[in-house]
Motif scaffolding. Structure first.
Motif, short mmCIF file in Angstrom:
data_model
loop_
_atom_site.label_atom_id
_atom_site.label_comp_id
_atom_site.label_asym_id
_atom_site.label_seq_id
_atom_site.Cartn_x
_atom_site.Cartn_y
_atom_site.Cartn_z
N PHE A 155 53.35 52.93 44.75
CA PHE A 155 52.01 53.44 45.01
C PHE A 155 50.96 52.33 44.84
CE2 PHE A 155 53.84 57.67 43.41
CZ PHE A 155 54.25 58.02 44.68
N HIS A 156 51.18 51.49 43.82
CA HIS A 156 50.25 50.39 43.57
C HIS A 156 50.26 49.40 44.73
CE1 HIS A 156 47.97 47.39 41.43
NE2 HIS A 156 49.00 46.56 41.32
N LEU A 157 51.44 49.08 45.23
CA LEU A 157 51.54 48.16 46.37
C LEU A 157 50.88 48.76 47.61
CD1 LEU A 157 55.20 46.97 45.84
CD2 LEU A 157 53.19 45.47 45.88
N ALA A 158 51.10 50.05 47.84
CA ALA A 158 50.48 50.71 49.00
C ALA A 158 48.97 50.67 48.89
CB ALA A 158 50.98 52.14 49.11
N SER A 159 48.45 50.90 47.67
CA SER A 159 47.00 50.85 47.46
C SER A 159 46.46 49.46 47.72
CB SER A 159 46.67 51.31 46.04
OG SER A 159 45.29 51.20 45.78
N ALA A 160 47.21 48.44 47.28
CA ALA A 160 46.77 47.06 47.49
C ALA A 160 46.73 46.71 48.97
CB ALA A 160 47.70 46.10 46.75
N LEU A 161 47.67 47.24 49.74
CA LEU A 161 47.66 46.99 51.18
C LEU A 161 46.53 47.77 51.87
CD1 LEU A 161 51.50 47.13 51.92
CD2 LEU A 161 50.03 45.10 51.95
N HIS A 162 46.25 48.99 51.37
CA HIS A 162 45.20 49.83 51.96
C HIS A 162 43.82 49.26 51.68
CE1 HIS A 162 43.20 53.44 53.37
NE2 HIS A 162 42.61 53.59 52.20
N ARG A 163 43.65 48.67 50.49
CA ARG A 163 42.36 48.09 50.10
C ARG A 163 42.57 46.66 49.64
NH1 ARG A 163 40.02 53.11 46.40
NH2 ARG A 163 39.49 54.51 48.12
N PRO A 164 42.82 45.73 50.59
CA PRO A 164 43.15 44.35 50.20
C PRO A 164 42.03 43.64 49.46
CG PRO A 164 42.79 44.54 52.58
CD PRO A 164 42.83 45.93 52.05
N GLN A 165 40.79 44.10 49.64
CA GLN A 165 39.67 43.44 48.97
C GLN A 165 39.55 43.86 47.52
OE1 GLN A 165 39.48 46.09 50.75
NE2 GLN A 165 37.80 47.44 50.14
N ALA A 166 40.22 44.95 47.14
CA ALA A 166 40.10 45.47 45.77
C ALA A 166 41.04 44.72 44.84
CB ALA A 166 40.41 46.96 45.74
N ARG A 167 40.67 44.65 43.58
CA ARG A 167 41.53 44.08 42.54
C ARG A 167 41.79 45.16 41.51
NH1 ARG A 167 42.34 41.18 45.95
NH2 ARG A 167 41.95 38.94 46.16
N ASN A 168 43.04 45.25 41.06
CA ASN A 168 43.41 46.34 40.15
C ASN A 168 44.16 45.77 38.96
OD1 ASN A 168 43.80 48.83 39.04
ND2 ASN A 168 45.29 49.54 40.55
N TRP A 169 43.46 44.96 38.17
CA TRP A 169 44.09 44.41 36.99
C TRP A 169 43.46 44.97 35.72
CZ3 TRP A 169 40.19 42.09 34.41
CH2 TRP A 169 39.21 41.35 35.10
N LEU A 170 44.20 44.82 34.63
CA LEU A 170 43.76 45.23 33.31
C LEU A 170 43.83 44.00 32.41
CD1 LEU A 170 46.05 48.39 32.92
CD2 LEU A 170 43.72 48.36 33.78
N ALA A 171 42.97 43.92 31.42
CA ALA A 171 42.99 42.77 30.50
C ALA A 171 42.63 43.23 29.10
CB ALA A 171 42.01 41.69 30.97
N CYS A 172 43.16 42.50 28.13
CA CYS A 172 42.73 42.69 26.75
C CYS A 172 42.03 41.42 26.30
CB CYS A 172 43.92 43.01 25.82
SG CYS A 172 45.10 41.67 25.61
N ALA A 173 41.06 41.59 25.44
CA ALA A 173 40.35 40.47 24.82
C ALA A 173 40.22 40.77 23.33
CB ALA A 173 38.97 40.28 25.45
#
Length: 499
Positions: free
Chosen positions: A45-63
């Motif tokens: 599902f994540h890969l499909a979303s990335a292909l559907h919205r190539p301009q979007a970034r879907n990362w998480l980070a801790c600081a």
């Protein structure tokens, strides 16, 4: 753990250090054979979303912060030790010879990180917080992509007597729980290496990687075991899903109030709201009230959300998705990975007008929702077939995580000033992330950046806040702080939330 969008993060100024895999590690990844296990449902599902919205970034980070200036070489050694512990960080996804996405893995002893970039010269020696944030965001945008490797990155900001460490992951590698684990583990590893002692770390999942389907527990109750193929539990799970989809004409839920978006157009940029709803004492009082009424804090949050959205004019019943974790074993509880599934939830309040009066309905709705939890998501989608109508947009969801319970050593969390950071992207609906820390109850909300959505969501969040405060104090719920009718539903709004 403070949950923020990276645009709202204010890292202290300092000297930026960036880590990268060694040349030998890059070569080992390039030559790695395909692993036998294909991408799981979450990853597909994540890969499909990335292909559907190539301009979007879907990362998480801790600081998080360290109370000393870290040696860059120690940072590299510490991050190497951390990454070798977790199978998902030794693996990646790539396009194979037949253009299908396949998994590969790097042996633990072939995985190593080194210092790739250290601030040099007047410009980089002491970046202000804008410069730090911009460089960190650019780094994570480049690295944290599902088909990149490694699709995660680590950097640090050095100061005279302290350090801020930031680790970002593509969503394939991590969920919100993983960020808290990463902050705790790296705090322990870096402190230990700096002091010359062995880190005290609990075992991880070993060979149980994050893409494998693991069946979830009922929060605070017993483990939900996978249903037997063709058995009554599987039939009940599919029945819940089928009824849920029938209520929405086959579509997954979107936010039931006007947001000023164009149903046929592109999703607008997102806007985020971050707020503390209750302090620690108020949160404890709210939980006590919920348990007195045979509920939980989570069912109290569901009830408050349903009351607020109904008061704002939404039709009944409330339909949304609820993420559930799948960390039912001690090892997976301490592992990095995407250990979540989603469950459908329909909540009809009937005539309930207060949170405590709404708790029985919320409890019953969540109990029914959990009947789907043992059925793997990929199997669910396959079984539903064309009864699930894809819409291509985001879904209305509500999540809750108690960060006080996340520990890698069995002791209370010790990471200093921890943050959960996510990338601002685009969205066409509303999503809610409740989080509990030692400082109280917090809510991060993501919604379209339109004028209509800004006004709608402000009234909605005000309603949630009032119902939670009323239940915590035992006082009557005050009237809305933001009176006035909502704009009627219509086409694209075009105005920004601050217009």
């Amino acid at each position: 753990m403070h949950v923020l969008t990276v645009d709202d993060y204010r890292p202290p100024p300092g000297r930026l250090v960036v880590l990268a895999p060694t040349a030998a590690t890059v070569a080992a990844a390039a030559g790695a054979r395909a692993a036998g296990e294909p991408p799981g449902a979450n990853e597909r599902f994540h890969l499909a979303s990335a292909l559907h919205r190539p301009q979007a970034r879907n990362w998480l980070a801790c600081a998080f912060d360290l109370p000393f200036r870290a040696d860059p070489a120690v940072l590299a050694a510490g991050f190497t030790r951390f990454a070798r512990r977790h199978p998902t960080l030794r693996s990646g996804l790539r396009t194979g010879p037949d253009d299908r996405v396949e998994r590969f893995a790097v042996p633990a002893d072939s995985l190593a990180f080194t210092v790739a970039e250290v601030g040099a010269g007047e410009e980089q020696d002491h970046l202000d917080h804008h410069g730090v944030r911009e460089r960190l965001t650019a780094l994570l945008d480049r690295a944290c992509r599902p088909l990149a490797w490694p699709s995660y990155a680590c950097a640090a900001v050095l100061r005279e007597a302290s350090t801020t460490v930031v680790c970002g992951f593509d969503h394939c590698h991590a969920d919100a729980h993983s960020l808290a684990i990463a902050a705790e583990e790296l705090t322990e590893i870096l402190d230990a290496l700096t002091r010359g002692r062995m880190p005290r770390l609990a075992p991880t999942a070993g060979q149980a990687s994050s893409h494998r389907t693991v069946h979830p527990p009922e929060p605070g109750h017993h483990t939900v075991h996978p249903p037997e193929p063709g058995g009554p539990a599987r039939a009940r799970a599919l029945d819940v899903w089928e009824q849920f989809l029938a209520e929405g004409d086959g579509a997954l839920p979107s936010f039931p109030l006007p947001l000023g978006t164009d149903p046929g157009g592109s999703a607008p940029p997102q806007r985020s709201d971050h707020r503390r709803l209750l302090d620690a004492a108020g949160t404890a009082a709210l939980e006590h009230r919920c348990r007195q009424a045979d509920g939980t804090l989570f069912t109290g949050l569901l009830a408050a959300t349903a009351l607020a959205v109904r008061a704002a004019g939404a039709p009944a019943p409330l339909r949304l998705l609820v993420p559930l974790h799948t960390r039912h074993r001690p090892q997976t509880a301490r592992s990095i990975g995407w250990f979540t599934t989603v469950a459908p939830l329909t909540l009809d309040l009937g005539g309930a007008g207060t949170l405590t009066a709404a708790l029985p309905a919320a409890r019953a709705a969540f109990r029914r929702s959990r009947e789907t939890a043992g059925l793997p998501l990929g199997e669910t989608v396959a079984a539903l077939g064309d009864r699930l109508r894809p819409t291509g947009g985001d879904v209305f969801m509500l999540s809750h995580l108690d960060y006080r319970t996340v520990s890698t050593t069995g002791e209370p969390p010790r990471a200093r000033n921890p943050h959960h950071l996510s990338r601002a992207s685009v969205t066409d609906t509303v999503q809610l992330w409740f989080s509990r820390t030692r400082d109280g109850l917090f809510l991060r909300t993501r919604h379209p950046d339109t004028g209509t959505a800004g006004r709608t969501v402000a009234r909605f969040l005000d309603g949630i806040h009032r119902h939670l405060t009323g239940a915590a104090t035992g006082l009557p719920v005050p009237g809305p702080l933001l009176p006035g009718p909502l704009l009627p539903a219509g086409g694209a709004d075009g105005g920004r939330a601050d217009a």
